[in-house]
Design an enzyme around this catalytic site. Structure first.
Site, PDB file in Angstrom:
ATOM      1  N   ARG A  49       0.866  -1.178   0.000  1.00 31.70           N
ATOM      2  CA  ARG A  49       0.000   0.000   0.000  1.00 31.70           C
ATOM      3  C   ARG A  49       0.900   1.225   0.000  1.00 31.70           C
ATOM      4  NH1 ARG A  49      -0.879   2.444   4.611  1.00 31.70           N
ATOM      5  NH2 ARG A  49      -1.153   0.718   6.053  1.00 31.70           N
TER       6      ARG A  49
ATOM      7  N   TYR B 273       4.989   4.370  11.477  1.00 32.32           N
ATOM      8  CA  TYR B 273       5.256   2.921  11.497  1.00 32.32           C
ATOM      9  C   TYR B 273       6.044   2.376  10.319  1.00 32.32           C
ATOM     10  CZ  TYR B 273       0.941   2.978   8.679  1.00 32.32           C
ATOM     11  OH  TYR B 273      -0.013   3.246   7.734  1.00 32.32           O
TER      12      TYR B 273
ATOM     13  N   HIS C 140      -3.076   4.424   5.222  1.00 32.02           N
ATOM     14  CA  HIS C 140      -4.209   3.492   5.342  1.00 32.02           C
ATOM     15  C   HIS C 140      -5.506   4.164   4.888  1.00 32.02           C
ATOM     16  CE1 HIS C 140      -6.927   0.477   6.973  1.00 32.02           C
ATOM     17  NE2 HIS C 140      -7.548   1.425   7.645  1.00 32.02           N
TER      18      HIS C 140
END
Ligand SMILES: Cc1ncc(C[n+]2csc(CCOP(=O)(O)OP(=O)(O)O)c2C)c(N)n1
Ligand SMILES: Cc1ncc(C[n+]2csc(CCOP(=O)(O)OP(=O)(O)O)c2C)c(N)n1
Ligand SMILES: [Mg+2]
Ligand SMILES: [Mg+2]
Lengths: 336, 393, 336, 393
Positions: free
Chosen positions: D288, D301, D292
């Site tokens: 991705r 992260y 998100h």
């Protein structure tokens, strides 16, 4: 928001703090005080949770104390139960209200029942944190109010703070409790600020609090609707109606004493919540207060709640959520 | 103190796998966890002969004193089980799910546990609890209907018998992880039925265990049925042990009626757990000889000949043959064991023929650690009702 | 059990039939009439279900129409949803009440919501049969009354028969409904017999039924407690108290009309159920009837229910379950 | 009409396995379902060259016209995706989970479907829905917050986008089973994320599909993260595709940024499904590239260098190279495709700049098929409230 008289005036060191921030502080302090307190769930580690309630804790305490679990809610609650059986005090997060449903069996059949089935030999000092309710424009499944499912389940303690001071104090108390606690966090209120000096001890988490005194009507609210109640009281006062506002704080147990005293005084009461009305928490409130105070009541207890429909899509939630205006309109339906 | 998230032996991140298209097909294979064998591992066959070679998969028949002890416990446990079934038929107990025929799995597992280890049993595993030392009355108070759990879980290091299927597997993973976090070597062993492996909770337990490298051993007693539903309606996999592969944990496919094999495989798994080696999934092939519970009617879903066929694979028979051949099991010892079994049966009968004295008011005393006013009120209500019934009669 | 006047007298061909038998007949007839009706769940095939409700159907219809699924309740409800999207009308069984909890997310987040989220484009004509409540000496998790969880969930229809005629008629109607129906079967009453000529059409499943007329008190009951209410009415009549008994039948929707009319007549009402009282179905009943009939009520609506504790072990359940004596004692607490 | 319980190729009952201890180790191995390969299956590499040999696992590069069509859809979908992300940043939408970088998985899957097949998408799979022909406004009304589902699921044969993770996989299995029971060849394809495989519902879906031999294809888009949680915290298995083994179904481990490989593997799986061959589990390794959702902060992260590294494996790049080399993708065609993409972006912008007219009273109209009096009352309540607000203002 008008703070209650019973809450100590902000001390010298008071600083503006949000509900989210107060929760973070409570977790930090509990983890510092007791090495058995561990925190896990989805994204609670480096990300700090989608609402950032665990922000910074991963860096501070390391991944033996707070970590990202696999993505499975039954797994999260189920393993927390096992950990508690071995002396830990897990605090777990369900990312959104509706995502606690996969854990429903673990919560109702085990978390709630273990103490009873073992005659107290096994205690489960577990806190299940659930951001709940609407008001943030979330897409479906992100705005449920699930409290009635939990409050109907014997063995659970269910509490919900409405302000930063309570957020801190009640979460500390929930973590310290040897009973499992469903800790409902009003997500639309995460960013509300108050001046607070931490650590703070407010009322015991099982007690309701009179936030505003009044003589004509008792408005009962909790979590996100406390603000609505306070606004309604403010508006009503302009019209000469004196409203007492009670923040229930504890949904199970219910503080019959505090509420009863108020209703005996005002003889009229209404309960406000976001969840659907049918079989909602307000039903219990209306039923039990009526049972106990029937002959003091001048009118039926009103329920000002969500409609009996699934929580609406973002653009329509304003029509669903109880507003101060809707509260006042409801009070107008009483014969006075 | 080991970290729950310090993952051992992680594979290269799949991103890296993608990068190097020159890599050979085998380059990414690491030392993979043991995969289930083609045939169930077996150490002693039906004729009581030791099995060696591939079929034993490197495991060795335990020493005779260990086997004799296992044999003794199996005989005693079976006598207890048949006694309890009889008492249930007589109406002394509300229900009893028998483990007749599954003694090898039950006794091997519980005998392999270290003292500090925890057991997470289901309703099926009463004889394992007995074998670990819980007195019959404490165990059976659950099935008699006195209370939900009858023994002291903390003292005995055994969870109450789980009824909601597969839920206990997650508790086992949690407890094992807590032990690991505390730097203690305690392991947990969870029993599961073949049917229960279909539940989401079983999957989550296997997965959490593997990701957290929890010191837990899952023992699936594949007794061929979930009540009336045969294994073929429960899984399309070659074996249930094969599920281990999907979690990256060692899996063992074992003859569950061979107590030597079950004991050897479970002991090795517990050794691994005690020494930081993570979880193991073990499937024991066995058969439930009795009905699911006393209220079940197995003629509706299986043939008498199938059950008779399984009788020839009886788990006690073969170890008896083995130990008799080896001279370890003498008639004197056999007689002594029978005596022990009969004595236990008698104690159990006596205990279950007593009528327990229960206090209905206790219903309100354990719901919460922090008692609440509303329950005190309700307790008083029932107390008044009981008192007035008393005085009324 | 006294049958209502409104139910047709048993026809010539009436034979004694149990609730379980009537349910089997309803399934058989529905399967015969519509090839899209399929039945699956745990042990519903050759065994006929642990309560034998599907007895013989497997032999009769074969395993394309009724079969044993893998043992997983979310899987059962989840696949039923997919089947319904493709035009089938699945009837699934949860083996015992508490074993519906693993399916909680599929039921609340999908089964209940699909129609609404797709604006009715997808209908889910699914019946989830759940044997519920206690009274059979079941060990833990085998005697839960889960109705309040379902009735609080918008999108579900929740009904429960109390006698063989209704069992047949309501199950047929539930299967024919294009809305998902939670069909609660009072397991302690499975073996109650009535003389019934099948097929029978009783009242629409969403209507309550006055089973016995009376003028002093309205007793509201459903499922297993209908018998309790009838017994209490019988006992009370000896003492000259005239009790009207209403079998609610439909828990969601609630038949405000029938209940309202009765309460306006008697001015006193009580609701009886086995589930825990706090947040139980009786709370909604008490709250809504009070809201609507407040000025007709001479006394608060009573709730005669299980205690707020997990369902007891077999030997203690008699102390938990509401009895006719407990009902009468409760009526005595009113000031008359 | 095939029977749901007529299990194909069942292994010998484990009882039989037990009986014959003389059986050789391999005797019980049947024609097992395909196991995931060691390396992800790949047909076209990053340089745009065709891959043959073991790495291709017997699959062949689709014909150029197929690839060109896939390329076209990917380019158009990406333009749409970036447009929607931009509109979300401008506040036009409540949220948007981007599929940037995952176009190969999304477009291959949706392109492989037959017209009658059903798709079960998640919130992530908007571009698949677009590619199957749903107009932007209908798709985006969900993310704009108008209503929960915006397109006609029955007409489009696509379920509403699922938010509760892994739940849709069970719906797919149910629908596929219904088709099978009706004797129709319809198959279902369910998308899942890597994180979602940890949910119990994923397990139950895989298992029901295998036991019922349902015509369903599970496509796991392993984009390395579940929000912030990396794959290593989600599984300890070598691959997610390996899970197939535990269900006895074919499993494929595929380079998810290679649209040729994804298309070939998914097409074969759908062929199998259409012809009674049961379910398949496919893992596509991808990434991705975006956050998100718009409210996520990936810097917390993952590193920029990791994302940059993945940029070099872009799924559109390599197919573009391949088709350019082969001469199929001419500058003229490329320009035409860009034009199409820009036109769609413009339409989308225009559509999202309109303010939808919503009727709050519709909230009460679809809760039940059989409307109930209490909702009519509540509808009237809101109608009065709206009217008085109107007249009050
Ligand atoms: C969640 C859940 N669903 C259903 C049941 C009802 N039930 C009790 S035992 C059983 C079969 C279990 O089969 P298996 O796991 O093979 O164990 P066995 O009884 O054969 O030891 C079922 C369906 C249950 N106890 N829990
Ligand atoms: C049952 C459930 N639990 C939690 C969530 C919250 N949530 C939404 S997306 C997400 C991560 C999903 O990761 P993955 O399955 O890998 O899909 P991706 O978003 O990467 O496409 C989470 C935890 C949810 N939607 N449903
Ligand atoms: Mg079994
Ligand atoms: Mg992902």
């Amino acid at each position: 928001m008008t703070m209650t008289q019973s809450r100590p005036a902000a001390a010298a060191s008071a600083t503006p703090i949000t509900i989210a921030g107060a929760l973070t502080a409570a977790l930090r302090d509990a983890m510092t005080d007791d090495p058995n307190v561990v925190v896990f769930g989805e994204d609670v580690g480096p990300l700090g949770g989608v609402f950032r309630v665990t922000d910074g804790l991963s860096r501070e305490f390391g991944d033996k104390r707070i970590w990202d679990s696999p993505l499975a809610e039954a797994g999260i609650v189920g393993t927390a139960i096992g950990m508690a059986m071995y002396g830990m005090r897990p605090v777990v997060e369900m990312q959104f209200d509706a995502f606690s449903y996969p854990a429903f069996e673990q919560i109702t059949s085990h978390l709630a029942k273990m103490h009873n089935r073992t005659k107290g030999r096994i205690t489960l000092p577990i806190v299940v944190r659930i951001p709940y309710a609407g008001g943030i424009g979330g897409v479906e499944h992100h705005s449920d109010s699930s409290e009635a499912y939990w409050t109907h389940t014997p063995g659970l303690t269910v509490v919900t703070p409405s302000n930063p001071s309570d957020a801190y104090s009640m979460l500390r108390e929930a973590i310290a409790s040897d009973d499992p606690v469903i800790f409902l966090e009003p997500k639309s209120r995460y960013w509300v600020k108050d001046d607070v000096a931490l650590p703070i001890h407010t009322l015991p988490m099982t007690k309701a609090e009179v936030l505003r005194e009044g003589s004509d009507v008792t408005l009962l609210a909790y979590g996100p609707t406390v603000k609505t109640a306070m606004q309604a009281a403010e508006l009503a006062s302009v019209e000469g109606l004196s409203i007492e506002v009670i923040d229930l704080r504890s949904l199970s147990p219910f503080d019959d004493e505090t509420v009863g005293a108020s209703v005996r005084k005002t003889s009229r009461a209404a309960i406000i919540h976001e969840a659907a009305q049918f079989g909602g928490y307000g039903a219990e409130v209306a039923a039990r207060v009526t049972e106990r105070q029937f002959f003091y009541l001048a009118a039926p207890i009103l329920r000002i709640t969500g409609f009996d429909i699934p929580f609406p899509a973002p653009k329509l939630e304003e029509h669903y959520l109880p507003t101060a205006e809707r509260v006042l309109a409801a009070l107008d339906t009483w014969e006075w | 103190m080991p970290s729950v998230n310090n993952l051992l032996n992680r594979l290269p991140h799949s991103a890296q796998v993608l990068h190097d298209s020159q890599m050979s097909d085998t380059a990414t294979r690491r030392d993979e966890p043991a995969r289930p064998t083609a045939m169930p591992i077996r150490l002693i066959d039906e004729k009581g002969a030791a099995v060696r070679g591939k079929r034993a998969d490197g495991f060795e028949v335990p020493a005779d004193d260990v086997l004799l002890s296992l044999y003794r416990k199996m005989v005693v446990a079976r006598r207890f089980d048949t006694q309890v079934t009889a008492l249930t038929r007589q109406g002394r107990l509300a229900t009893y799910p028998s483990a007749l025929g599954q003694e090898a799995c039950e006794i091997a597992a519980v005998s392999a546990l270290a003292e500090d280890d925890w057991l997470f049993p289901t309703y099926r595993d009463t004889i394992a609890i007995l074998t670990r030392g819980v007195p019959p009355t404490q165990i059976l108070s659950f099935f008699r209907g006195d209370w939900h759990a009858g023994y002291d879980s903390i003292e005995q290091r055994m969870a109450p018998q789980a009824t909601p299927l597969a839920t206990q597997a997650l508790h086992a993973v949690g407890l094992a992880t807590a032990a690991k976090l505390k730097g203690e070597s305690t392991a947990a062993l969870a029993f599961l039925g073949d049917g229960s492996t279909s539940e989401g909770d079983a999957h989550e337990a296997f997965n959490f265990a593997a990701v957290w490298q929890a010191p837990v051993v899952f023992v699936i007693q594949n007794n061929q049925y979930a009540i009336s539903v045969p294994l073929s309606r429960q899984t399309h996999a070659r074996t249930l042990a094969d599920k281990a592969i999907g979690y990256g944990m060692p899996g063992y496919y074992v003859d569950g009626n061979d107590v030597a094999a079950m004991y050897a495989v479970i002991s090795a798994a517990l050794d691994r757990a005690h020494s930081g080696g993570g979880p193991t999934l073990i499937e024991g092939i066995t058969y439930r000889m009795e009905a699911h519970t006393n209220s079940d009617d197995p003629t509706r879903y299986r043939t008498a000949s199938e059950t008779a066929e399984w009788q020839t694979h009886d788990p006690i028979d073969r170890i008896e043959k083995y130990l008799t051949k080896s001279g370890t099991l003498t008639p004197a010892i056999a007689e002594e064991i029978t005596g022990e079994a009969e004595a236990l049966a008698a104690t159990t009968r006596d205990a279950m023929n007593e009528t327990p004295i229960l206090d209905p008011l206790e219903l309100f005393d354990h719901v919460y650690e922090n008692q609440r006013p509303s329950l005190i009120e309700q307790r008083e209500f029932l107390a008044r009702e009981l008192a007035s019934a008393e005085s009324g009669s």
